[in-house]
Design a protein around this motif. Structure first.
Motif, PDB file in Angstrom:
ATOM      1  N   ASN A  27      38.289  22.975 -22.613  1.00 13.58           N
ATOM      2  CA  ASN A  27      37.750  24.086 -22.815  1.00 13.58           C
ATOM      3  C   ASN A  27      36.563  24.083 -23.603  1.00 13.58           C
ATOM      4  N   GLY A  28      35.930  23.298 -24.287  1.00 15.07           N
ATOM      5  CA  GLY A  28      35.145  23.290 -25.243  1.00 15.07           C
ATOM      6  C   GLY A  28      35.473  23.313 -26.713  1.00 15.07           C
ATOM      7  N   SER A  29      36.750  23.242 -26.895  1.00 18.72           N
ATOM      8  CA  SER A  29      37.185  23.181 -28.264  1.00 18.72           C
ATOM      9  C   SER A  29      37.174  21.737 -28.917  1.00 18.72           C
ATOM     10  N   VAL A  30      36.493  21.787 -30.201  1.00 16.70           N
ATOM     11  CA  VAL A  30      36.426  20.585 -30.955  1.00 16.70           C
ATOM     12  C   VAL A  30      37.481  20.546 -31.942  1.00 16.70           C
ATOM     13  N   LEU A  31      37.912  19.350 -32.261  1.00 17.44           N
ATOM     14  CA  LEU A  31      38.813  19.026 -33.505  1.00 17.44           C
ATOM     15  C   LEU A  31      38.327  17.932 -34.185  1.00 17.44           C
ATOM     16  N   TYR A  32      37.948  18.082 -35.368  1.00 20.63           N
ATOM     17  CA  TYR A  32      37.362  17.233 -36.413  1.00 20.63           C
ATOM     18  C   TYR A  32      38.369  16.738 -37.418  1.00 20.63           C
ATOM     19  N   SER A  33      38.461  15.478 -37.528  1.00 21.40           N
ATOM     20  CA  SER A  33      39.737  14.880 -38.361  1.00 21.40           C
ATOM     21  C   SER A  33      39.182  13.923 -39.209  1.00 21.40           C
ATOM     22  N   ILE A  34      39.342  13.718 -40.820  1.00 19.90           N
ATOM     23  CA  ILE A  34      38.790  12.941 -41.555  1.00 19.90           C
ATOM     24  C   ILE A  34      39.715  12.463 -42.899  1.00 19.90           C
ATOM     25  N   ARG A  35      39.991  11.361 -43.094  1.00 19.76           N
ATOM     26  CA  ARG A  35      40.699  11.147 -44.365  1.00 19.76           C
ATOM     27  C   ARG A  35      39.773  10.847 -45.682  1.00 19.76           C
ATOM     28  N   ILE A  36      40.083  11.868 -46.606  1.00 18.34           N
ATOM     29  CA  ILE A  36      39.191  11.501 -48.014  1.00 18.34           C
ATOM     30  C   ILE A  36      39.920  11.655 -49.091  1.00 18.34           C
ATOM     31  N   SER A  37      39.334  11.031 -49.996  1.00 18.68           N
ATOM     32  CA  SER A  37      39.942  10.897 -51.378  1.00 18.68           C
ATOM     33  C   SER A  37      39.092  11.846 -52.213  1.00 18.68           C
ATOM     34  N   LEU A  71      30.244  22.651 -24.606  1.00 23.35           N
ATOM     35  CA  LEU A  71      30.960  21.114 -24.486  1.00 23.35           C
ATOM     36  C   LEU A  71      32.028  21.193 -23.264  1.00 23.35           C
ATOM     37  N   LYS A  72      32.171  22.207 -22.618  1.00 22.29           N
ATOM     38  CA  LYS A  72      32.923  22.163 -21.642  1.00 22.29           C
ATOM     39  C   LYS A  72      32.752  21.457 -20.543  1.00 22.29           C
ATOM     40  N   PHE A  73      33.860  20.678 -19.947  1.00 25.31           N
ATOM     41  CA  PHE A  73      33.787  19.550 -18.967  1.00 25.31           C
ATOM     42  C   PHE A  73      35.031  19.697 -17.863  1.00 25.31           C
TER      43      PHE A  73
END
Length: 457
Positions: free
Chosen positions: A154-164, A104-106
């Motif tokens: 640099n191809g780093s992926v950050l995944y964020s989610i709000r859950i209960s 995923l680098k660009f």
């Protein structure tokens, strides 16, 4: 004419300056528009059809075939409840994962394109993490789904989610309500083994807790992060856990349970100060306090799970119930002793009346005989003479060694032998014994459970 020419030149300069500003603004606007269009081109370039396969996991560190490393951190937003009956707790948190996917680098266009944002998780590869001690859970979709994915140059992926989540929390209630409970949050990989996927805590501050966290009956003392890798028949799986240490707030139970129980026990002692003849008052007082204490105990047990071991609150309520029941039994003993003393006193009275009647009859006979004859009184009294026996008894009393006075006997001697004296003495002894034993129980109870609480935690 010269002044008009200078004015004309000035106006020309102003017009040129304004045109230059307008041109630069339009060029900048066009550059921004073109820059936003660049994001679409970059997304199509890296996620286009046939260019990226979300089914294949990223490579390991430095492009090797090692396991993909996913770093995790969470932000605890709120903890709504901790249920003792079902042994579970509810928490709302922001969950974040970060990993490196070199596919995923660009180009960031000289730092102008900091990251790309996605809202569809199925466009890229995602770790198969799940919460192993979860009972229920749901995402938040108001107004829009509370989830995002950021892709960095640099191809780093950050995944964020709000859950209960509603999570299981096995509890040990032996010290309830003087206990501390440890509730865990466990996260593990479901399908990828440690040869393909490894979870690590983010360096620095992996767990954050909201500052104004409020719980009605608990206090969050601290939290600890650890690893809990598990081995099964299909391999070893990476696992992370957070241990939340909760301390139960004792002030609520002191006001709602301990002080009312103490008051009921003390009220039951009022029966010792009532007269033995006040049977309705003493019986009603004892029965009322006993039923109230039983209701209090059943209400406490209704808010707790039916466990097989004895809890600290069970010891307290059981002993308080025993004291109230003992006060009721004490009145039964006093009533029995009172009736026994009355029966014994009546027998003694009848015996005294019979002796008095026989003595009166004997004196009448002596008076009759004295009128007929004059008996000579002996100069020396025989051993069986009543006067001689009385003098001999007085001498034995003076010759006997004097015993040391006993404080208890001296105190009890204040209640002379008369009708209902034994019942009165039972009441007086109970007035002192019951409070002393209850105070001793409190000393042992609090020292034992408070000391065990500090030792085990």
């Amino acid at each position: 004419m010269k002044m008009s020419k200078s004015k004309t030149r000035t106006l020309h300069c102003l017009w040129l300056f304004l045109l230059a500003c307008l041109c630069s603004a339009s060029l900048a606007n066009n550059a921004k528009i073109n820059f936003r269009e660049k994001e679409k081109k970059v997304l199509d370039q890296i996620l286009g059809q046939g260019k990226y396969d979300a089914r294949i996991r990223p490579s390991g560190i430095n492009g090797t075939d090692g396991p993909a490393v996913v770093r995790v951190n969470i932000f605890v937003r709120s903890i709504s409840k901790i249920d003792d009956v079902t042994m579970e707790y509810s928490v709302q948190l922001t969950f974040r994962e970060q990993w490196l996917d070199e596919r995923l680098k660009f180009d960031d266009f000289a730092g102008r394109l900091k990251y790309l944002t996605l809202t569809e998780a199925n466009r890229v590869w995602m770790p198969d993490l799940f919460f192993s001690n979860e009972k229920e859970g749901h995402f938040h979709n108001i107004i829009m789904p509370n989830v995002y994915i950021r892709i960095f140059p640099n191809g780093s992926v950050l995944y964020s989610i709000r859950i209960s989540l509603t999570l299981a929390c096995p509890m040990n209630l032996k010290l309830y309500p003087l206990d501390r409970q440890v509730c865990s949050l466990r996260m593990a990989s479901y399908g990828w083994t440690t040869a393909d996927l490894v979870f690590l805590w983010k360096e620095g501050d992996p767990v954050q807790v909201v500052k104004n966290l409020h719980l009605p009956r608990f206090t969050l003392e601290k939290f600890l992060t650890d690893y809990c890798n598990s081995k099964t028949n299909t391999g070893e799986y990476s696992c992370l856990k957070v241990d939340l240490l909760f301390k139960r707030e004792f002030s609520y139970y002191l006001i709602q349970i301990y002080i009312p129980c103490c008051m009921l026990v003390i009220v039951s002692w009022v029966s010792f100060w009532l007269d033995q003849g006040a049977v309705p008052a003493r019986v009603s007082l004892g029965v009322t306090t006993l039923l109230t204490m039983a209701t209090q105990t059943s209400g406490i047990n209704a808010s707790l799970p039916p466990v097989s071991y004895t809890k600290a609150i069970d010891v307290w309520t059981g002993v308080c119930l025993t004291f109230v029941f003992g006060a009721l039994l004490e009145f039964a003993l006093v009533n029995y002793a009172s009736r026994s003393d009355m029966h014994r006193e009546s027998i003694k009275k009848k015996r005294r009346d019979m002796e008095q009647a026989s003595m009166d009859a004997a004196s009448d006979l002596l008076d009759t005989d004295s009128n007929a004859t004059f008996a000579m009184k002996p100069l020396v009294r025989h051993p069986g003479d009543p006067l001689a026996l009385e003098k001999l008894r007085q001498c034995e009393v003076h010759m006997a060694p004097q015993k040391r006075p006993n404080c208890c006997r001296t105190w009890l001697s204040k209640f002379p032998t008369r009708q209902c004296s034994r019942s009165k003495r039972i009441d007086v002894i109970s007035r002192i014994t019951f409070p002393l034993v209850f105070a001793l129980f409190n000393l042992v109870y609090w020292s034992t459970y408070l000391f065990r609480d500090e030792e085990e935690n």
